[in-house]
Scaffold this motif. Structure first.
Motif, PDB file in Angstrom:
ATOM      1  N   VAL A  88      79.663  85.466  40.593  1.00  0.00           N
ATOM      2  CA  VAL A  88      80.097  87.330  40.562  1.00  0.00           C
ATOM      3  C   VAL A  88      81.401  87.139  41.185  1.00  0.00           C
ATOM      4  N   ASN A  89      82.372  87.970  40.588  1.00  0.00           N
ATOM      5  CA  ASN A  89      83.867  88.186  41.037  1.00  0.00           C
ATOM      6  C   ASN A  89      83.704  89.515  41.648  1.00  0.00           C
ATOM      7  N   PHE A  90      83.836  89.561  43.155  1.00  0.00           N
ATOM      8  CA  PHE A  90      83.836  90.871  43.831  1.00  0.00           C
ATOM      9  C   PHE A  90      84.838  90.921  44.716  1.00  0.00           C
ATOM     10  N   LYS A  91      86.001  91.596  44.841  1.00  0.00           N
ATOM     11  CA  LYS A  91      86.898  91.602  45.874  1.00  0.00           C
ATOM     12  C   LYS A  91      87.505  90.294  46.095  1.00  0.00           C
ATOM     13  N   GLY A  92      87.841  89.487  44.948  1.00  0.00           N
ATOM     14  CA  GLY A  92      88.334  88.201  45.291  1.00  0.00           C
ATOM     15  C   GLY A  92      87.281  87.011  45.705  1.00  0.00           C
ATOM     16  N   TRP A  93      86.197  87.408  45.854  1.00  0.00           N
ATOM     17  CA  TRP A  93      85.098  86.618  46.383  1.00  0.00           C
ATOM     18  C   TRP A  93      84.211  85.931  45.202  1.00  0.00           C
ATOM     19  N   ARG A  94      83.695  85.029  45.203  1.00  0.00           N
ATOM     20  CA  ARG A  94      82.890  84.516  43.870  1.00  0.00           C
ATOM     21  C   ARG A  94      81.496  84.222  44.744  1.00  0.00           C
ATOM     22  N   ILE A  95      80.544  85.092  44.412  1.00  0.00           N
ATOM     23  CA  ILE A  95      79.196  85.129  44.777  1.00  0.00           C
ATOM     24  C   ILE A  95      78.409  84.695  43.702  1.00  0.00           C
ATOM     25  N   CYS A  96      77.274  83.786  44.288  1.00  0.00           N
ATOM     26  CA  CYS A  96      76.495  83.298  43.182  1.00  0.00           C
ATOM     27  C   CYS A  96      74.855  83.690  43.642  1.00  0.00           C
ATOM     28  N   PRO A  97      74.281  84.395  42.850  1.00  0.00           N
ATOM     29  CA  PRO A  97      72.634  84.699  43.391  1.00  0.00           C
ATOM     30  C   PRO A  97      71.908  83.855  42.852  1.00  0.00           C
ATOM     31  N   LEU A  98      70.965  83.374  43.567  1.00  0.00           N
ATOM     32  CA  LEU A  98      70.001  82.430  43.486  1.00  0.00           C
ATOM     33  C   LEU A  98      68.708  83.145  43.840  1.00  0.00           C
ATOM     34  N   ILE A  99      67.282  82.380  43.450  1.00  0.00           N
ATOM     35  CA  ILE A  99      66.195  83.231  43.846  1.00  0.00           C
ATOM     36  C   ILE A  99      65.149  82.053  44.653  1.00  0.00           C
ATOM     37  N   CYS A 100      64.848  82.058  45.571  1.00  0.00           N
ATOM     38  CA  CYS A 100      63.617  81.510  46.229  1.00  0.00           C
ATOM     39  C   CYS A 100      63.542  80.165  46.019  1.00  0.00           C
ATOM     40  N   TYR A 101      62.638  79.649  45.135  1.00  0.00           N
ATOM     41  CA  TYR A 101      62.392  78.138  44.898  1.00  0.00           C
ATOM     42  C   TYR A 101      63.634  77.525  44.337  1.00  0.00           C
ATOM     43  N   ASP A 102      64.848  78.101  44.099  1.00  0.00           N
ATOM     44  CA  ASP A 102      65.974  77.524  43.603  1.00  0.00           C
ATOM     45  C   ASP A 102      66.522  76.723  44.914  1.00  0.00           C
ATOM     46  N   ARG A 104      65.295  74.641  46.723  1.00  0.00           N
ATOM     47  CA  ARG A 104      64.854  73.312  46.979  1.00  0.00           C
ATOM     48  C   ARG A 104      65.617  72.240  45.873  1.00  0.00           C
ATOM     49  N   PHE A 105      66.633  72.748  45.391  1.00  0.00           N
ATOM     50  CA  PHE A 105      67.427  72.064  44.151  1.00  0.00           C
ATOM     51  C   PHE A 105      69.037  72.017  44.523  1.00  0.00           C
ATOM     52  N   PRO A 106      69.194  71.101  45.525  1.00  0.00           N
ATOM     53  CA  PRO A 106      70.549  70.872  46.094  1.00  0.00           C
ATOM     54  C   PRO A 106      71.757  70.570  45.277  1.00  0.00           C
ATOM     55  N   HIS A 107      71.515  69.877  43.864  1.00  0.00           N
ATOM     56  CA  HIS A 107      72.316  69.743  43.020  1.00  0.00           C
ATOM     57  C   HIS A 107      72.997  70.883  42.300  1.00  0.00           C
ATOM     58  N   LEU A 108      72.126  72.047  42.201  1.00  0.00           N
ATOM     59  CA  LEU A 108      72.453  73.272  41.787  1.00  0.00           C
ATOM     60  C   LEU A 108      73.409  74.112  42.542  1.00  0.00           C
ATOM     61  N   TYR A 109      73.249  73.912  43.769  1.00  0.00           N
ATOM     62  CA  TYR A 109      74.265  74.674  44.799  1.00  0.00           C
ATOM     63  C   TYR A 109      75.473  73.607  44.853  1.00  0.00           C
ATOM     64  N   ARG A 110      75.418  72.266  44.649  1.00  0.00           N
ATOM     65  CA  ARG A 110      76.630  71.746  44.467  1.00  0.00           C
ATOM     66  C   ARG A 110      77.507  71.893  43.531  1.00  0.00           C
ATOM     67  N   LYS A 111      76.828  72.314  42.099  1.00  0.00           N
ATOM     68  CA  LYS A 111      77.548  72.558  41.004  1.00  0.00           C
ATOM     69  C   LYS A 111      78.276  73.935  41.111  1.00  0.00           C
ATOM     70  N   LEU A 112      77.608  74.867  41.628  1.00  0.00           N
ATOM     71  CA  LEU A 112      77.980  76.375  42.110  1.00  0.00           C
ATOM     72  C   LEU A 112      79.180  76.301  42.779  1.00  0.00           C
ATOM     73  N   ALA A 113      79.242  75.337  43.886  1.00  0.00           N
ATOM     74  CA  ALA A 113      80.273  75.397  44.945  1.00  0.00           C
ATOM     75  C   ALA A 113      81.588  74.906  44.179  1.00  0.00           C
ATOM     76  N   LYS A 114      81.330  73.812  43.230  1.00  0.00           N
ATOM     77  CA  LYS A 114      82.446  73.077  42.638  1.00  0.00           C
ATOM     78  C   LYS A 114      82.989  74.192  41.738  1.00  0.00           C
ATOM     79  N   LYS A 115      82.138  75.169  41.218  1.00  0.00           N
ATOM     80  CA  LYS A 115      82.678  76.009  40.150  1.00  0.00           C
ATOM     81  C   LYS A 115      83.551  77.238  40.935  1.00  0.00           C
TER      82      LYS A 115
END
Length: 214
Positions: A88-102, A104-115
Motif C-alpha cells: 500500500v502506498n500511503f503518504k509516501g510510505w509503503r505498507i504491507c499487510p500480512l496476517i498471523c501465521y505469515d 513464520r515465513f521469513p522469505h516472504l518478509y525479505r521479498k516485501l522489503a526488497k520491493k
C-alpha cells in the motif's frame, strides 16, 4: 479477525465487502481522516478468506488475503489461500499487510522489503503457549532481517472451546527494538515513527542489497 475473534466457523460470521464491518471501517477512516487496517472473514465466490482490509482516509480500499493458512488447526480446510501480495502506498510510505501465521515465513518478509516495504503489519491471534515462546522473538527477527517497522496487533483472552490467545500487541522498530507494547489488557498504544530509520539502517547494514542466492 478483529470483529469476531479467530474462528474455525467462517460461515457463522462471514461478511461481504459491502457488509457492516467494512462499512464501519470506511466511516471511521473518513470521519477521522485516517487510514485503518483490520483482518475480517469475507465470503466471496462461495469461498471464505481471512482478509486484511486497508481503508484509506477517502474510503478507498485495498485488500490482502492470508497466504499461509494454519494447517495445524485445519484453517486450510475451511479458508482459501490468497495468491497475491499487497504493498500500500500511503503518504509516501509503503505498507504491507500480512496476517498471523505469515509471521513464520521469513522469505516472504525479505521479498516485501526488497520491493520497498518500510512498514509491515501482522495482526495475529497467537495462542497463549506459542505466543509465550515465539511472539516477541519472531517479530524482532522479522524487523531486524528486513529493516522494517513491524506493527503487530494481537488478540488476547479466552475464546470458545477453551482457547486462549496471548496478546502483547507490539510496535518494533527496524533495529528490533520494541518501542511500545500492550500487555494482556484492552488498551491502545501510540508511537511516533521516524521513517528515516528504515533507510538509515538499510544503508548501514545493506544485507538486503548484498544478499546472495545459494
Amino acid at each position: 479477525m478483529f470483529s469476531t475473534g479467530f474462528t474455525m466457523q467462517p460461515s457463522s460470521v462471514a461478511q461481504t465487502m459491502n457488509g457492516p464491518t467494512v462499512l464501519w471501517m470506511i466511516a471511521i477512516a473518513k470521519t477521522n481522516n485516517m487510514a485503518i487496517l483490520g483482518s475480517i472473514v469475507v465470503q466471496q465466490n462461495h469461498q471464505y478468506f481471512n482478509r486484511a482490509v486497508f481503508v484509506h482516509p477517502n474510503g478507498d480500499i485495498e485488500t490482502y488475503d492470508k497466504r499461509h493458512l494454519f494447517s495445524l488447526a485445519g484453517e486450510d480446510a475451511l479458508y482459501s489461500s490468497g495468491m497475491h501480495r499487497l504493498l500500500v502506498n500511503f503518504k509516501g510510505w509503503r505498507i504491507c499487510p500480512l496476517i498471523c501465521y505469515d509471521l513464520r515465513f521469513p522469505h516472504l518478509y525479505r521479498k516485501l522489503a526488497k520491493k520497498g516495504a518500510a512498514f509491515i503489519s501482522v495482526p495475529s491471534a497467537f495462542t497463549k503457549f506459542t505466543g509465550g515462546m515465539h511472539w516477541h522473538v519472531l517479530l524482532k527477527a522479522r524487523a531486524i532481517e528486513t529493516g522494517c517497522y513491524i506493527f503487530a496487533p494481537a488478540q488476547f483472552g479466552n475464546h470458545p472451546g477453551k482457547k486462549y490467545t496471548y496478546g502483547h500487541t507490539l510496535i518494533v522498530d527496524p533495529w528490533g527494538k520494541i518501542i511500545n507494547e500492550c500487555g494482556k489488557n484492552s488498551s491502545v498504544i501510540v508511537s511516533e515513527i521516524d521513517v528515516n530509520k528504515v533507510s538509515m539502517l538499510r544503508t548501514s547494514i545493506p544485507s538486503l542489497k548484498l544478499e546472495k542466492n545459494f
